[in-house]
Design a protein around this motif. Structure first.
Motif, mmCIF file in Angstrom:
data_model
loop_
_atom_site.group_PDB
_atom_site.id
_atom_site.type_symbol
_atom_site.label_atom_id
_atom_site.label_comp_id
_atom_site.label_asym_id
_atom_site.label_seq_id
_atom_site.Cartn_x
_atom_site.Cartn_y
_atom_site.Cartn_z
ATOM 1 N N LEU A 149 23.499 -18.328 -24.410
ATOM 2 C CA LEU A 149 22.591 -18.881 -23.399
ATOM 3 C C LEU A 149 21.169 -18.475 -23.750
ATOM 4 O O LEU A 149 20.883 -17.288 -23.928
ATOM 5 C CB LEU A 149 22.944 -18.352 -22.012
ATOM 6 C CG LEU A 149 21.927 -18.652 -20.891
ATOM 7 C CD1 LEU A 149 21.891 -20.137 -20.575
ATOM 8 C CD2 LEU A 149 22.231 -17.845 -19.643
ATOM 9 N N THR A 150 20.282 -19.450 -23.858
ATOM 10 C CA THR A 150 18.865 -19.197 -24.133
ATOM 11 C C THR A 150 18.039 -19.716 -22.973
ATOM 12 O O THR A 150 18.090 -20.903 -22.654
ATOM 13 C CB THR A 150 18.414 -19.887 -25.435
ATOM 14 O OG1 THR A 150 19.243 -19.447 -26.512
ATOM 15 C CG2 THR A 150 16.966 -19.550 -25.751
ATOM 16 N N VAL A 151 17.293 -18.820 -22.338
ATOM 17 C CA VAL A 151 16.470 -19.161 -21.177
ATOM 18 C C VAL A 151 15.007 -19.155 -21.592
ATOM 19 O O VAL A 151 14.531 -18.192 -22.200
ATOM 20 C CB VAL A 151 16.679 -18.154 -20.024
ATOM 21 C CG1 VAL A 151 15.872 -18.570 -18.797
ATOM 22 C CG2 VAL A 151 18.159 -18.026 -19.682
ATOM 23 N N SER A 152 14.288 -20.218 -21.262
ATOM 24 C CA SER A 152 12.852 -20.302 -21.559
ATOM 25 C C SER A 152 12.069 -19.606 -20.452
ATOM 26 O O SER A 152 12.095 -20.037 -19.301
ATOM 27 C CB SER A 152 12.416 -21.765 -21.663
ATOM 28 O OG SER A 152 13.061 -22.406 -22.745
ATOM 29 N N LEU A 153 11.393 -18.521 -20.813
ATOM 30 C CA LEU A 153 10.587 -17.774 -19.845
ATOM 31 C C LEU A 153 9.193 -18.386 -19.743
ATOM 32 O O LEU A 153 8.739 -19.071 -20.666
ATOM 33 C CB LEU A 153 10.501 -16.309 -20.276
ATOM 34 C CG LEU A 153 11.853 -15.567 -20.357
ATOM 35 C CD1 LEU A 153 11.648 -14.170 -20.949
ATOM 36 C CD2 LEU A 153 12.505 -15.485 -18.985
ATOM 37 N N PRO A 154 8.484 -18.127 -18.644
ATOM 38 C CA PRO A 154 7.177 -18.767 -18.436
ATOM 39 C C PRO A 154 6.029 -18.095 -19.179
ATOM 40 O O PRO A 154 4.861 -18.372 -18.885
ATOM 41 C CB PRO A 154 6.992 -18.654 -16.919
ATOM 42 C CG PRO A 154 7.709 -17.402 -16.560
ATOM 43 C CD PRO A 154 8.910 -17.371 -17.452
ATOM 44 N N GLY A 155 6.321 -17.224 -20.111
ATOM 45 C CA GLY A 155 5.272 -16.550 -20.865
ATOM 46 C C GLY A 155 5.891 -15.655 -21.916
ATOM 47 O O GLY A 155 7.013 -15.893 -22.372
ATOM 48 N N LEU A 156 5.169 -14.619 -22.308
ATOM 49 C CA LEU A 156 5.632 -13.711 -23.358
ATOM 50 C C LEU A 156 6.290 -12.471 -22.767
ATOM 51 O O LEU A 156 5.873 -11.976 -21.720
ATOM 52 C CB LEU A 156 4.461 -13.297 -24.242
ATOM 53 C CG LEU A 156 3.777 -14.433 -25.012
ATOM 54 C CD1 LEU A 156 2.573 -13.893 -25.777
ATOM 55 C CD2 LEU A 156 4.759 -15.109 -25.957
ATOM 56 N N ALA A 157 7.303 -11.978 -23.462
ATOM 57 C CA ALA A 157 8.007 -10.778 -23.028
ATOM 58 C C ALA A 157 8.121 -9.811 -24.192
ATOM 59 O O ALA A 157 8.178 -10.229 -25.346
ATOM 60 C CB ALA A 157 9.397 -11.141 -22.500
ATOM 61 N N PRO A 158 8.162 -8.514 -23.927
ATOM 62 C CA PRO A 158 8.322 -7.533 -25.004
ATOM 63 C C PRO A 158 9.729 -7.589 -25.591
ATOM 64 O O PRO A 158 10.667 -8.069 -24.958
ATOM 65 C CB PRO A 158 8.062 -6.197 -24.305
ATOM 66 C CG PRO A 158 8.443 -6.453 -22.888
ATOM 67 C CD PRO A 158 8.066 -7.873 -22.602
ATOM 68 N N TYR A 159 9.874 -7.073 -26.800
ATOM 69 C CA TYR A 159 11.154 -7.131 -27.508
ATOM 70 C C TYR A 159 12.117 -6.070 -26.989
ATOM 71 O O TYR A 159 11.774 -4.888 -26.880
ATOM 72 C CB TYR A 159 10.919 -6.918 -29.007
ATOM 73 C CG TYR A 159 12.190 -6.824 -29.813
ATOM 74 C CD1 TYR A 159 12.938 -7.964 -30.108
ATOM 75 C CD2 TYR A 159 12.646 -5.590 -30.279
ATOM 76 C CE1 TYR A 159 14.101 -7.877 -30.856
ATOM 77 C CE2 TYR A 159 13.807 -5.500 -31.026
ATOM 78 C CZ TYR A 159 14.541 -6.644 -31.307
ATOM 79 O OH TYR A 159 15.682 -6.560 -32.032
ATOM 80 N N LEU A 160 13.339 -6.519 -26.670
ATOM 81 C CA LEU A 160 14.411 -5.626 -26.243
ATOM 82 C C LEU A 160 15.732 -6.267 -26.628
ATOM 83 O O LEU A 160 15.930 -7.470 -26.415
ATOM 84 C CB LEU A 160 14.369 -5.415 -24.721
ATOM 85 C CG LEU A 160 15.523 -4.606 -24.125
ATOM 86 C CD1 LEU A 160 15.244 -3.104 -24.288
ATOM 87 C CD2 LEU A 160 15.719 -4.925 -22.648
ATOM 88 N N VAL A 161 16.643 -5.488 -27.205
ATOM 89 C CA VAL A 161 17.972 -5.998 -27.509
ATOM 90 C C VAL A 161 18.994 -4.970 -27.059
ATOM 91 O O VAL A 161 18.820 -3.763 -27.240
ATOM 92 C CB VAL A 161 18.131 -6.330 -29.017
ATOM 93 C CG1 VAL A 161 17.944 -5.097 -29.883
ATOM 94 C CG2 VAL A 161 19.475 -6.989 -29.286
ATOM 95 N N VAL A 162 20.069 -5.456 -26.426
ATOM 96 C CA VAL A 162 21.144 -4.613 -25.919
ATOM 97 C C VAL A 162 22.451 -5.121 -26.522
ATOM 98 O O VAL A 162 22.825 -6.272 -26.301
ATOM 99 C CB VAL A 162 21.211 -4.675 -24.376
ATOM 100 C CG1 VAL A 162 22.348 -3.809 -23.856
ATOM 101 C CG2 VAL A 162 19.880 -4.250 -23.755
#
Length: 218
Positions: free
Chosen positions: A57-70
């Motif tokens: 699932l890929t969700v388009s966010l309304p701007g930029l977000a910092p990198y995080l992977v879990v």
């Protein structure tokens, strides 16, 4: 729900593109949906050698977000898992025993993976959660297909993350999104918008890690 064939007979060989777990992934279907009011796409992948499927699932966010992977620890040692060699622990043993976290900034881990989100991911586990640039991505465990139930479960997890976390999204304009310190407000899209997206001509997708940002919203 309408499932559309996509990239017929195309096999991808970059595990980072489809959430890791296998050296290759064959795209079977694409489903347009909405998660927490934001446009999203669920893609069903298949690994032909192991005869198994999974969803991204890929969700388009309304701007930029910092990198995080879990990454879920049960997938360790498989292709592309974990995504980051250096772990950042949250201090919550119930979470850290199940997941490994990678981020460019320790403050991002503390800001996004709060108690509610950690509890959510333990109770409703996914194989990978990735936030980078303008997207939020979830990868299911193997054996999942793009059924209504799977799509609904994934969008519920997205809603739980975005509604429980002080907003980490900064629009490209540099202005604040919503109220500082409050969770990201739901988007304005509904099911009709997802149906319209399903009817649009398909376009090649950029890599999920394209536009990786080290920006940390204050």
């Amino acid at each position: 729900m309408q499932r559309l064939a996509r990239f017929t007979d195309v096999t991808l060989s970059d595990p980072g593109t489809f959430g890791g777990g296998f050296a290759t992934g064959h795209v079977r279907y694409r489903v347009a949906t909405v998660a927490y009011g934001y446009l999203a796409v669920v893609e069903e992948y298949e690994n032909l050698e192991h005869a198994t499927t999974w969803c991204l699932l890929t969700v388009s966010l309304p701007g930029l977000a910092p990198y995080l992977v879990v990454d879920h620890r049960s997938a360790f040692g498989r292709a592309g898992v974990p995504a980051e060699p250096i772990e950042r622990r949250t201090g919550d043993s119930a979470f850290d025993d199940v997941y490994a976290v990678g981020a460019d900034d320790a403050a991002v881990v503390a800001g996004i993976l709060g108690p509610d989100v950690r509890r959510l991911l333990v109770e409703h586990p996914v194989q990978r959660l990735l936030i980078s640039g303008g997207v939020l991505v979830l990868r299911t465990f193997d054996g999942a297909d793009a059924s209504d139930a799977v799509v609904n479960d994934l969008t519920d997890v997205v809603a739980g993350v975005l509604s429980s976390t002080p907003s980490f999204v900064t629009p490209r304009s540099g202005r604040d999104v919503g109220v500082r310190g409050k969770p990201l407000a739901p988007g304005l899209h509904g099911s009709d918008d997802a149906a319209d997206a399903d009817r649009r001509p398909d376009r090649p997708r950029r890599g999920l890690l394209a536009g990786r940002t080290r920006h940390v919203s204050s």
